[in-house]
Design a protein around this motif. Structure first.
Motif, PDB file in Angstrom:
ATOM      1  N   LEU A  20      -9.112  -0.464  14.547  1.00 44.60           N
ATOM      2  CA  LEU A  20      -9.210  -1.517  13.522  1.00 44.60           C
ATOM      3  C   LEU A  20     -10.726  -2.471  14.525  1.00 44.60           C
ATOM      4  O   LEU A  20     -11.556  -2.570  13.125  1.00 44.60           O
ATOM      5  CB  LEU A  20      -8.262  -2.447  13.984  1.00 44.60           C
ATOM      6  N   LYS A 105      -3.699   0.667  -2.898  1.00 39.96           N
ATOM      7  CA  LYS A 105      -2.436  -0.238  -2.046  1.00 39.96           C
ATOM      8  C   LYS A 105      -1.662  -1.060  -2.926  1.00 39.96           C
ATOM      9  O   LYS A 105      -1.630  -1.870  -2.563  1.00 39.96           O
ATOM     10  CB  LYS A 105      -2.902  -0.531  -0.964  1.00 39.96           C
ATOM     11  N   TRP A 108       1.057  -3.079  -2.604  1.00 42.61           N
ATOM     12  CA  TRP A 108       2.072  -3.715  -1.728  1.00 42.61           C
ATOM     13  C   TRP A 108       2.157  -5.135  -1.900  1.00 42.61           C
ATOM     14  O   TRP A 108       2.408  -5.940  -1.609  1.00 42.61           O
ATOM     15  CB  TRP A 108       1.079  -3.642  -0.544  1.00 42.61           C
ATOM     16  N   GLY A 125       1.369  -8.426   1.855  1.00 37.76           N
ATOM     17  CA  GLY A 125       0.938  -7.341   1.314  1.00 37.76           C
ATOM     18  C   GLY A 125      -0.364  -7.289   0.658  1.00 37.76           C
ATOM     19  O   GLY A 125      -1.390  -6.263   0.789  1.00 37.76           O
ATOM     20  N   SER A 126      -1.041  -8.626   0.867  1.00 39.33           N
ATOM     21  CA  SER A 126      -1.747  -8.692   0.083  1.00 39.33           C
ATOM     22  C   SER A 126      -3.339  -8.955   1.445  1.00 39.33           C
ATOM     23  O   SER A 126      -4.245  -8.113   0.884  1.00 39.33           O
ATOM     24  CB  SER A 126      -2.271 -10.219  -0.148  1.00 39.33           C
ATOM     25  N   VAL A 127      -2.888  -9.107   2.707  1.00 39.06           N
ATOM     26  CA  VAL A 127      -3.328  -8.527   3.799  1.00 39.06           C
ATOM     27  C   VAL A 127      -3.763  -7.147   3.801  1.00 39.06           C
ATOM     28  O   VAL A 127      -4.925  -6.373   4.498  1.00 39.06           O
ATOM     29  CB  VAL A 127      -3.004  -9.214   4.990  1.00 39.06           C
ATOM     30  N   TYR A 128      -2.591  -6.182   3.306  1.00 40.45           N
ATOM     31  CA  TYR A 128      -3.320  -4.388   3.463  1.00 40.45           C
ATOM     32  C   TYR A 128      -4.156  -4.696   2.345  1.00 40.45           C
ATOM     33  O   TYR A 128      -5.536  -3.957   2.971  1.00 40.45           O
ATOM     34  CB  TYR A 128      -1.803  -3.950   3.545  1.00 40.45           C
ATOM     35  N   LEU A 129      -3.795  -5.077   1.860  1.00 39.64           N
ATOM     36  CA  LEU A 129      -4.467  -4.530   0.608  1.00 39.64           C
ATOM     37  C   LEU A 129      -6.320  -4.960   0.682  1.00 39.64           C
ATOM     38  O   LEU A 129      -7.101  -4.608   0.231  1.00 39.64           O
ATOM     39  CB  LEU A 129      -4.456  -5.035  -0.677  1.00 39.64           C
ATOM     40  N   TRP A 131      -7.735  -5.767   3.601  1.00 41.83           N
ATOM     41  CA  TRP A 131      -7.969  -4.182   4.925  1.00 41.83           C
ATOM     42  C   TRP A 131      -8.844  -3.158   3.835  1.00 41.83           C
ATOM     43  O   TRP A 131      -9.663  -3.081   4.184  1.00 41.83           O
ATOM     44  CB  TRP A 131      -7.515  -4.624   5.251  1.00 41.83           C
ATOM     45  N   GLU A 132      -8.114  -2.810   2.932  1.00 42.47           N
ATOM     46  CA  GLU A 132      -8.379  -1.309   2.091  1.00 42.47           C
ATOM     47  C   GLU A 132      -9.741  -1.728   1.463  1.00 42.47           C
ATOM     48  O   GLU A 132     -10.587  -1.180   1.685  1.00 42.47           O
ATOM     49  CB  GLU A 132      -7.509  -0.855   1.254  1.00 42.47           C
ATOM     50  N   THR A 151      -5.903 -13.121   2.648  1.00 38.89           N
ATOM     51  CA  THR A 151      -6.601 -12.422   2.878  1.00 38.89           C
ATOM     52  C   THR A 151      -8.116 -13.082   3.223  1.00 38.89           C
ATOM     53  O   THR A 151      -9.316 -12.794   3.903  1.00 38.89           O
ATOM     54  CB  THR A 151      -6.958 -11.891   2.065  1.00 38.89           C
TER      55      THR A 151
END
Length: 461
Positions: A20, A105, A108, A125-129, A131-132, A151
């Motif tokens: 990370l 993603k 999510w 889920g927006s955090v993961y998106l 990050w992508e 985000t």
């Protein structure tokens, strides 16, 4: 037993942490002089998408050397198709096509992924998106036009300046109030509303979420909001009033104001422009229309109700079909039309033939469709709350500009009143409404948006 577990758990956690950190350092080093617009759905067809394209154009005009990039989960999107979409659907001509970063993603952040605890699920889920998105392309400016506040800390970690345009708070004090009073709505299941215990649990959940929302929202370097109602909630929740600016959304008032105010009134056409989403309360409009038709004097012409909107997914398509079934059940299907995913030119044509426009969302943060009705010469019948009540349907030089309503009876009464108006009365109110609508023009948005972002762009140049 614990010792063998620790021998592989700690190295694994360390490896993940180092990866990370490496990704963040790599992103910071490779930051591009660009504005990255986080807008996972570039085909929703609503007011939010219009804001996206106008925001892109505003930044292109303010800083022509700044590359504009769109983060989207629409895999068929390309610079050319998005550029064409901005023109065809919204009449916005960009200075040059934006670049595209595809996201894979997006599931999510879809509400269907989270049958329960939808708000927190989509937010995390927006955090993961994000990050992508930021791993693929790290811009100097991270611009969120979809309301994904969770985000912002991620963008800050990647070294971005965070700019957001917030249409409505993900959670509001009004939502907390409704759960406390055990009121059933689209965002408060009837089962929960009927149970004091479940309502208390949901209040606790909302309280935790509102605290988290305030924490992540405060990470924005600049928070633009679309109305007085939204500003009051964001200032309360995020606690950054000095960095919060009200910028009314772009409404096509100039183009629509070219439509003639005089138009055929037999049959009188009433238009409803909104995405087919639950909060837009289309069933209420149908009930009010059916009641109005029932209450009309026999010598008066039968009106036509025209639903115009876009469908984002299968759930929206199902809602549209339910509306068609409801029209049949209410025996007004011969007087109701449905126009799905129409082109901008077709929307203008429909607005130009309407004598009234109906809107029924409770706590509509602003209400672009209400302004469009007024600019086009259609007298608005809007919900008596939030943006329409606080900013839009207000007297203009002492003249009324439309009607506000809350329930089926009030909407039906307003429909009947408009149909009974003489041509002179209708033109007088439509003229005042059109003048009021000019305060929310696209040009006003460009000016206010650029004024708001200029200090951040100049400090970072």
């Amino acid at each position: 037993m614990a010792k063998p577990i620790l021998t592989w758990v700690f190295p694994l956690l360390l490896a993940v942490l180092l990866r990370l950190i490496s990704a963040v350092i790599g992103g910071r080093r490779s930051r591009k002089k660009a504005a990255g617009f986080f807008h996972p759905y570039t085909n929703d067809g609503g007011g939010g998408e219009r804001v996206l394209w106008c925001a892109v154009k505003a930044i292109q005009e303010q800083s022509p050397d700044l590359e504009c990039v769109i983060y989207t989960g629409d895999h068929d999107a390309s610079p050319e198709t998005l550029n064409s979409r901005a023109i065809d659907r919204f009449g916005v001509k960009l200075l040059f096509p934006p670049q595209v970063v595809h996201l894979y993603k997006r599931k999510w952040v879809e509400e269907t992924t989270y049958p329960r605890f939808t708000m927190i699920g989509q937010s995390l889920g927006s955090v993961y998106l994000s990050w992508e998105a930021l791993r693929k392309f790290t811009p100097l400016y991270y611009v969120d036009t979809s309301g994904y506040a969770f985000t912002y800390p991620i963008a800050r970690i990647f070294g971005c300046k965070v700019i957001c345009y917030t249409h409505y708070p993900t959670i509001s004090l009004d939502m907390l109030s409704r759960v406390s009073s055990q009121s059933s709505m689209y965002n408060n299941d009837a089962l929960i509303a009927k149970s004091a215990l479940l309502s208390r649990c949901k209040i606790f959940y909302y309280w935790i979420f509102s605290w988290m929302y305030g924490l992540v929202g405060s990470c924005a370097h600049l928070a633009m909001v679309n109305s007085s109602w939204t500003r009051s909630h964001i200032e309360e929740l995020w606690g950054i009033p000095a960095r919060t600016k009200r910028v009314y959304p772009p409404c096509d008032t100039s183009g629509l104001q070219k439509l003639p105010l005089e138009r055929p009134t037999v049959p009188p056409k009433i238009i409803s422009v909104a995405q087919f989403r639950p909060e837009k309360a289309h069933p209420l409009q149908l009930e009010a229309f059916a009641l109005a038709v029932k209450n009309l004097d026999s010598e008066l012409p039968r009106p036509i109700l025209q639903f115009v909107g876009s469908c984002r997914n299968e759930a929206d398509d199902k809602r549209l079909q339910n509306l068609k079934d409801q029209a049949i059940a209410l025996k007004v299907d011969d007087n109701v039309e449905f126009h799905k995913n129409v082109m901008y030119s077709e929307l203008v044509r429909l607005l130009g033939g309407a004598v009234a426009g109906i809107h029924s969302m409770i706590d509509e943060h602003f209400g672009i469709s209400v302004v469009e009705y007024m600019a086009a010469g259609a007298i608005p019948i809007a919900h008596r709350s939030a943006g329409p009540m606080m900013d839009i349907v207000l007297p203009e030089e002492g003249m009324p500009t439309g009607f506000l309503a809350q329930d089926v009876q009030e909407y039906a009464d307003a429909i009947v009143r408009i149909i009974k108006m003489t041509d002179a009365e209708r033109l007088e109110m439509a003229t005042a409404a059109r003048k009021r609508a000019s305060k929310f023009s696209e040009q006003r948005f460009y000016e206010d948006f650029k004024t708001s972002i200029r200090p951040i762009l100049s400090r970072s140049s």
